[in-house]
Design a protein around this motif. Structure first.
Motif, PDB file in Angstrom:
ATOM      1  N   ALA A 296     -21.189 -17.518 -63.045  1.00 30.04           N
ATOM      2  CA  ALA A 296     -21.938 -18.046 -61.902  1.00 30.04           C
ATOM      3  C   ALA A 296     -21.277 -19.308 -61.352  1.00 30.04           C
ATOM      4  O   ALA A 296     -21.198 -19.507 -60.131  1.00 30.04           O
ATOM      5  N   ARG A 297     -20.785 -20.150 -62.251  1.00 31.78           N
ATOM      6  CA  ARG A 297     -20.108 -21.385 -61.832  1.00 31.78           C
ATOM      7  C   ARG A 297     -18.817 -21.067 -61.079  1.00 31.78           C
ATOM      8  O   ARG A 297     -18.508 -21.683 -60.054  1.00 31.78           O
TER       9      ARG A 297
ATOM     10  N   ALA B  83     -18.146 -18.309 -59.402  1.00 36.34           N
ATOM     11  CA  ALA B  83     -18.516 -17.744 -58.103  1.00 36.34           C
ATOM     12  C   ALA B  83     -18.894 -18.850 -57.124  1.00 36.34           C
ATOM     13  O   ALA B  83     -18.547 -18.797 -55.935  1.00 36.34           O
ATOM     14  N   ASP B  84     -19.577 -19.867 -57.640  1.00 36.73           N
ATOM     15  CA  ASP B  84     -19.981 -20.993 -56.795  1.00 36.73           C
ATOM     16  C   ASP B  84     -18.762 -21.784 -56.319  1.00 36.73           C
ATOM     17  O   ASP B  84     -18.647 -22.126 -55.136  1.00 36.73           O
ATOM     18  N   ILE B  85     -17.837 -22.058 -57.239  1.00 38.61           N
ATOM     19  CA  ILE B  85     -16.634 -22.819 -56.877  1.00 38.61           C
ATOM     20  C   ILE B  85     -15.808 -22.068 -55.838  1.00 38.61           C
ATOM     21  O   ILE B  85     -15.322 -22.647 -54.862  1.00 38.61           O
TER      22      ILE B  85
ATOM     23  N   THR C 250     -16.656 -20.070 -53.599  1.00 34.63           N
ATOM     24  CA  THR C 250     -17.266 -19.926 -52.270  1.00 34.63           C
ATOM     25  C   THR C 250     -17.508 -21.275 -51.598  1.00 34.63           C
ATOM     26  O   THR C 250     -18.068 -21.325 -50.503  1.00 34.63           O
ATOM     27  N   GLN C 251     -17.089 -22.345 -52.243  1.00 36.64           N
ATOM     28  CA  GLN C 251     -17.270 -23.664 -51.644  1.00 36.64           C
ATOM     29  C   GLN C 251     -16.321 -23.848 -50.460  1.00 36.64           C
ATOM     30  O   GLN C 251     -15.190 -23.343 -50.476  1.00 36.64           O
TER      31      GLN C 251
ATOM     32  N   GLU D  16     -12.511 -15.097 -63.473  1.00 36.99           N
ATOM     33  CA  GLU D  16     -13.672 -14.366 -62.951  1.00 36.99           C
ATOM     34  C   GLU D  16     -13.501 -12.865 -63.192  1.00 36.99           C
ATOM     35  O   GLU D  16     -14.440 -12.177 -63.613  1.00 36.99           O
TER      36      GLU D  16
END
Length: 231
Positions: A130-131, A133-135, A137-138, A156
């Protein structure tokens, strides 16, 4: 670390390998008791030093450490801190930490994890995915050096593969393959016994200490990699 970054890569590898020989165990034992609430910077520094060490394929000290019981818990510790946030210090960065986590996944025994699929526990892997995926898409991700982005994406993908393949087959077979690629590999592929005298008759690349370890390696994935080594 910044001063070392100006050195050519070969010289850096020599320095970091020598560091591994003398200080790896001390670094690991110093990292474990640190408290994130009060010692976040120290944790970040130690983890990033680990991330700068040469690949286990080229660094026998790191390789043997990762394949030993001393590594137990360390993959979870590093992954958890990556998820919660690390204070970045050059010349390391998120890509290097991802590479370190990949080393943990590829070289450590899957039995170190709580579901035997990876050395990192299931809940921590989920949080890590999850982390990532967040990074990725920043908005500022494009400013990250390409090699760093590649390692984020590679980790990933590996985490995704772990979840979609049965048992620990993916990582165990990868581990066996990597160990078999080491030039001058003299240890048993399974138990790392240095007196291994049985060479695989087909690929003639990996060694075993006896029939028991040979059979274990075959069942855990060497049979799927053996023919690739022949080619």
């Amino acid at each position: 670390l910044n001063a070392l970054a100006i050195l050519p890569a070969p010289e850096l590898d020599y320095i970091y390998t020598a560091f591994s020989a003398k200080y790896l165990a001390r670094l690991e034992s110093s990292l474990r008791p640190l408290k994130r609430e009060t010692q976040r910077k120290a944790i970040s520094t130690y983890i990033q030093i680990l991330s700068l060490l040469p690949d286990p394929e080229d660094n026998p000290y790191l390789r043997k450490f990762l394949q030993s019981s001393k590594a137990a818990g360390l993959p979870n510790l590093v992954a958890s801190n990556f998820v919660q946030g690390i204070t970045w210090l050059r010349p390391s960065g998120p890509g290097q930490i991802c590479t370190l986590l990949i080393h943990f996944l590829f070289w450590c025994e899957t039995s170190l994890g709580d579901d035997n699929k990876a050395s990192i526990d299931k809940a921590t892997r989920d949080a890590l995915a999850a982390r990532l995926a967040d990074i990725l898409t920043q908005p500022g991700i494009d400013r990250l050096p390409e090699l760093q982005r590649v390692e984020l994406e590679r980790l990933e993908g590996i985490l995704n593969a772990i979840e979609h393949m049965p048992g620990g087959h993916y990582l165990q077979s990868t581990n066996n393959f990597l160990k078999g690629q080491i030039q001058g590999q003299e240890e048993c592929l399974v138990c790392m016994d240095e007196d291994a005298g049985m060479l695989c008759s087909q690929c003639k690349t990996v060694k075993f200490c006896g029939k028991k370890c040979q059979l274990k390696a075959w069942k855990s994935g060497h049979k799927n990699r053996c023919w690739m080594m022949v080619e």
